[in-house]
Design a protein around this motif. Structure first.
Motif, short mmCIF file in Angstrom:
data_model
loop_
_atom_site.label_atom_id
_atom_site.label_comp_id
_atom_site.label_asym_id
_atom_site.label_seq_id
_atom_site.Cartn_x
_atom_site.Cartn_y
_atom_site.Cartn_z
N HIS A 78 -6.56 -2.46 0.15
CA HIS A 78 -6.76 -1.18 0.92
C HIS A 78 -8.08 -0.46 0.85
N GLN A 79 -8.34 -0.34 -0.47
CA GLN A 79 -9.77 0.48 -0.75
C GLN A 79 -10.74 -0.04 -0.59
N ARG B 73 -6.76 7.33 2.25
CA ARG B 73 -5.47 7.71 1.20
C ARG B 73 -4.87 6.65 0.97
N THR B 74 -4.95 5.45 1.51
CA THR B 74 -4.04 4.46 1.18
C THR B 74 -4.57 3.40 0.09
N LYS B 75 -3.80 3.42 -0.97
CA LYS B 75 -4.13 2.42 -2.23
C LYS B 75 -3.06 1.06 -2.29
N GLY B 76 -3.68 0.06 -2.88
CA GLY B 76 -2.79 -0.89 -3.16
C GLY B 76 -3.43 -2.09 -2.11
N GLY C 46 0.92 -1.18 0.25
CA GLY C 46 0.03 -0.05 0.16
C GLY C 46 0.80 1.32 -0.20
N ASP C 47 0.31 2.45 -0.50
CA ASP C 47 0.90 3.70 -0.50
C ASP C 47 -0.14 4.80 0.14
N HIS C 48 0.52 5.22 1.29
CA HIS C 48 -0.51 6.26 1.85
C HIS C 48 -0.24 7.55 1.49
N GLY C 49 0.90 7.95 0.76
CA GLY C 49 1.21 9.10 0.31
C GLY C 49 2.08 10.11 1.15
N ARG D 122 -13.97 1.26 1.94
CA ARG D 122 -15.40 1.13 1.41
C ARG D 122 -16.23 0.49 2.58
N GLU D 123 -15.81 -0.64 3.01
CA GLU D 123 -16.63 -1.47 3.99
C GLU D 123 -16.73 -1.09 5.09
N VAL D 124 -15.34 -0.64 5.75
CA VAL D 124 -15.43 -0.49 7.21
C VAL D 124 -14.79 0.80 7.76
N GLY D 125 -14.33 1.57 6.72
CA GLY D 125 -13.47 2.90 6.84
C GLY D 125 -12.09 2.64 7.29
N SER D 126 -11.54 1.67 6.89
CA SER D 126 -10.05 1.59 7.53
C SER D 126 -9.19 0.98 6.40
N GLN D 127 -7.87 1.08 6.47
CA GLN D 127 -6.89 0.41 5.59
C GLN D 127 -6.82 -1.04 6.07
N ALA D 128 -6.05 -1.62 4.97
CA ALA D 128 -6.13 -3.18 5.24
C ALA D 128 -5.13 -3.51 6.34
#
Length: 419
Positions: A350-351, A320-323, A192-195, A355-361
């Protein structure tokens, strides 16, 4: 029908609570307790319209055994889910024993102040006996085994992903895939990448102490300890790609060496980017990872706690985390007299988690197993008394629950091996 007390309301706890509320026929009542009650109230208000689970909230200082005892007696739960900080494991276990209630957590005990003389004496003795020098290990909680057995209670330790699911993967491999296991490599990859230039995906104090500690692995019946981050490998992870990974000490190696004694070697690897390592080494070199208080303008400040206040809150990274993450275990061994390799793992987006629980992976892959472990205890599918780790139980119903509630397994019988 069960009533559960959840202590903690951070990123992992939030995921576990969301998932408990998806199984309201078992988790009929939840009490969410934290030092900051307003966080519990906010989460309860968010979930109330979406679930049949009855949710209440409470304030508690989990460092105070009596406060936890008072809360348990007021709540009268069937199970206490400790999803607070690992510093508080022992106080919550003490409270559970005093009240006669089952206990579970997601990470094993470690001390908040590693300079405390009494703790240092015990720690140094354990280092000499165990053969490794990590600040976190199972010995503190394993010391409660006879107490929980005598009380007719279960304490389930480390029911996150690693530790937790990785140990269930090992139990699955031993039960279904191998007659004997020779090597186990646990691989934890976060693609993941949070920027941010630098941030940690879970509690900064715990994360940075874990990564900066000496590495160790089990080989031929003893521990081999190495300097921090001194063994590096590259691996091509499914859906993530090629990543650098480093050998770390991790607590599940300790219990796996005990419960799968034929394993010749057990190792744990985690991926890190170069930017993360450069920042961490710089912070360590200037003393910002220290747990020892320093005097600053007449006040006592713990450097790593000050650093934690400066870094982004891991619970804020989700949007903001993707991947993707890829976490699993590679095994070698024998089946029916033939050499065999086997890889079991999970890929988590992560995304999709956000979408499901408002948290990153990272929080999702820990919070979902916590709920599934609680589900095993509350439904009687896991019922061993004493202080136990995940691989001591039947992996089949647990892995089935993970498949159902968001962390489905993937398998390969011809994986690339780690040299």
């Amino acid at each position: 029908m069960s009533k559960v007390l959840v202590i903690g309301c951070g990123g992992v706890a939030s995921v576990a609570i969301h998932k408990c509320c998806q199984v309201s026929e078992v988790f009929t009542e939840l009490c969410i307790a934290s030092r900051t009650k307003s966080k519990c109230d906010k989460l309860a208000a968010e979930l109330a319209p979406k679930t049949a689970t009855r949710i209440t909230t409470a304030q508690v200082d989990a460092d105070d055994v009596q406060q936890v005892i008072d809360l348990i007696r007021a709540c009268k739960p069937d199970l206490v889910m400790n999803i607070a900080l690992p510093y508080q494991d022992l106080t919550i276990m003490d409270a559970c024993l005093a009240c006669g209630v089952n206990y579970m957590d997601t990470a094993n005990y470690e001390p908040e102040n590693t300079d405390d003389p009494a703790w240092r004496a015990v720690y140094e003795k354990r280092c000499r006996e165990a053969g490794f020098s990590a600040y976190f290990d199972y010995s503190w909680q394993w010391a409660y085994r006879k107490k929980f057995e005598a009380a007719g209670l279960t304490a389930l330790l480390g029911c996150g992903f690693d530790p937790g699911v990785t140990q269930a993967y090992c139990a699955h491999a031993k039960k279904h895939e191998f007659d004997t296991i020779d090597t186990i490599d646990i691989l934890d990859c976060n693609g993941g990448d949070h920027g941010y230039a630098f941030a940690t995906n879970f509690n900064p104090e715990v994360n940075l102490r874990e990564v900066s500690a000496p590495g160790s692995y089990w080989e031929n019946g003893h521990w081999v300890e190495i300097p921090p981050m001194s063994i590096k490998r590259e691996y091509n992870f499914d859906q993530v790609g090629h990543k650098d990974m480093y050998l770390l000490h991790h607590e599940e190696i300790e219990s796996l060496a005990l419960n799968i004694p034929e394993a010749r070697r057990i190792r744990f690897f985690m991926t890190f980017g170069q930017s993360y390592l450069d920042h961490m080494r710089c912070l360590e070199n200037v003393g910002m990872l220290s747990t020892s208080p320093v005097d600053f303008e007449g006040q006592q400040i713990v450097p790593i706690k000050f650093l934690k206040a400066l870094l982004p809150d891991p619970a804020s990274l989700g949007s903001r985390t993707k991947g993707k993450t890829n976490i699993g275990c590679i095994f070698t061994g024998k089946k029916s007299g033939q050499d065999k390799t086997y890889y079991i793992y999970n890929v988590c987006d992560h995304q999709e988690c956000y979408r499901e629980v408002g948290s990153q992976a990272i929080s999702y892959t820990t919070g979902v197993p916590a709920m599934c472990g609680a589900l095993m205890l509350l439904t009687g599918k896991w019922n061993k008394l004493g202080v136990c780790t995940v691989e001591e139980f039947d992996p089949d119903p647990f892995l089935a629950a993970l498949d159902q509630y968001g962390l489905p397994r993937r398998e390969s019988r011809t994986p690339a091996l780690v040299d």
